[in-house]
Design a protein around this motif. Structure first.
Motif, short mmCIF file in Angstrom:
data_model
loop_
_atom_site.label_atom_id
_atom_site.label_comp_id
_atom_site.label_asym_id
_atom_site.label_seq_id
_atom_site.Cartn_x
_atom_site.Cartn_y
_atom_site.Cartn_z
N GLU A 81 57.46 30.19 41.55
CA GLU A 81 56.88 31.53 41.70
C GLU A 81 56.08 31.92 40.47
O GLU A 81 55.01 32.53 40.59
CB GLU A 81 57.99 32.56 41.95
N ILE A 82 56.56 31.56 39.28
CA ILE A 82 55.83 31.85 38.03
C ILE A 82 54.51 31.09 38.02
O ILE A 82 53.46 31.66 37.69
CB ILE A 82 56.69 31.48 36.80
N HIS A 83 54.53 29.82 38.40
CA HIS A 83 53.31 29.02 38.44
C HIS A 83 52.32 29.59 39.45
O HIS A 83 51.11 29.63 39.19
CB HIS A 83 53.63 27.56 38.76
N GLU A 84 52.82 30.02 40.58
CA GLU A 84 51.95 30.60 41.61
C GLU A 84 51.31 31.89 41.10
O GLU A 84 50.11 32.11 41.30
CB GLU A 84 52.75 30.87 42.89
N LEU A 88 47.30 32.48 40.57
CA LEU A 88 46.57 33.61 41.16
C LEU A 88 45.85 34.41 40.08
O LEU A 88 44.71 34.85 40.27
CB LEU A 88 47.51 34.51 41.95
N LYS A 89 46.50 34.60 38.92
CA LYS A 89 45.87 35.32 37.82
C LYS A 89 44.66 34.55 37.31
O LYS A 89 43.61 35.13 37.05
CB LYS A 89 46.87 35.55 36.69
N LYS A 91 42.88 32.50 38.96
CA LYS A 91 41.86 32.53 40.02
C LYS A 91 40.99 33.79 39.90
O LYS A 91 39.81 33.77 40.23
CB LYS A 91 42.56 32.50 41.38
N GLU A 92 41.60 34.88 39.40
CA GLU A 92 40.86 36.14 39.22
C GLU A 92 39.99 36.12 37.98
O GLU A 92 39.11 36.96 37.82
CB GLU A 92 41.86 37.31 39.11
N ASP A 93 40.24 35.17 37.06
CA ASP A 93 39.49 35.09 35.81
C ASP A 93 38.14 34.44 36.07
O ASP A 93 38.07 33.27 36.41
CB ASP A 93 40.30 34.30 34.78
N ARG A 94 37.09 35.20 35.91
CA ARG A 94 35.73 34.73 36.17
C ARG A 94 34.90 34.86 34.90
O ARG A 94 35.17 35.70 34.05
CB ARG A 94 35.08 35.58 37.27
N GLN A 112 38.97 38.10 31.54
CA GLN A 112 40.24 38.33 30.84
C GLN A 112 40.12 38.13 29.34
O GLN A 112 41.11 38.17 28.63
CB GLN A 112 41.33 37.43 31.43
N GLY A 113 38.89 37.92 28.83
CA GLY A 113 38.67 37.82 27.40
C GLY A 113 38.90 36.45 26.80
O GLY A 113 38.90 36.29 25.59
#
Length: 138
Positions: A81-84, A88-89, A91-94, A112-113
């Motif tokens: 669950e932590i890896h998932e 996902l986080k 994946k949001e980093d662009r 995300q800097g």
């Protein structure tokens, strides 16, 4: 059917009702009291509904099998669950902005800097500043 049998049937029916909870039992860390450590107290956590309680839920069932194996399975599930969540986080980093360093490398800053380096020539991306860029600065 006497009242004891009716009560047993009613209790069994209640236990079989799907309440949407998936309880797991954990032990709180032992805490010092007057210089002595007290035994850990069990608590119950429902990962699906994000609920925890010190009181044993009426529909909690002790998992079958070796407790150590059950613990290993729960730990593996938690790590997954932590890896998932990390996936996902990420994946949001662009990419947010890109700065061309030379004819081969660009420095890219993400939403995300975080900073990474990208080579259009080779298609390589790296979080570490490439050695050839370090050499060029000297």
């Amino acid at each position: 059917m006497n009242s004891t049998q009716q009560l047993a049937v009613t209790a069994e029916a209640l236990m079989s009702v799907d309440t949407g909870h998936t309880w797991s039992m954990f032990f709180a860390p032992a805490t010092p009291s007057n210089g002595m450590y007290l035994p850990s107290e069990p608590y119950y956590y429902d990962a699906k509904n994000k609920i925890s309680t010190w009181k044993r839920p009426f529909n909690y069932r002790q998992p079958e099998g070796d407790p150590k194996e059950v613990a290993r399975m729960l730990i593996a599930q938690h790590i997954q669950e932590i890896h998932e969540a990390a996936r996902l986080k990420a994946k949001e980093d662009r990419p947010l902005k890109q700065h061309r360093i030379n004819d081969q490398w660009s420095e890219v800053t993400t939403v995300q800097g975080r900073t990474y380096y990208y080579s259009e020539k080779s298609g390589q991306a790296t979080w570490e500043r490439p050695a050839e860029l370090e050499e060029g600065e000297e």
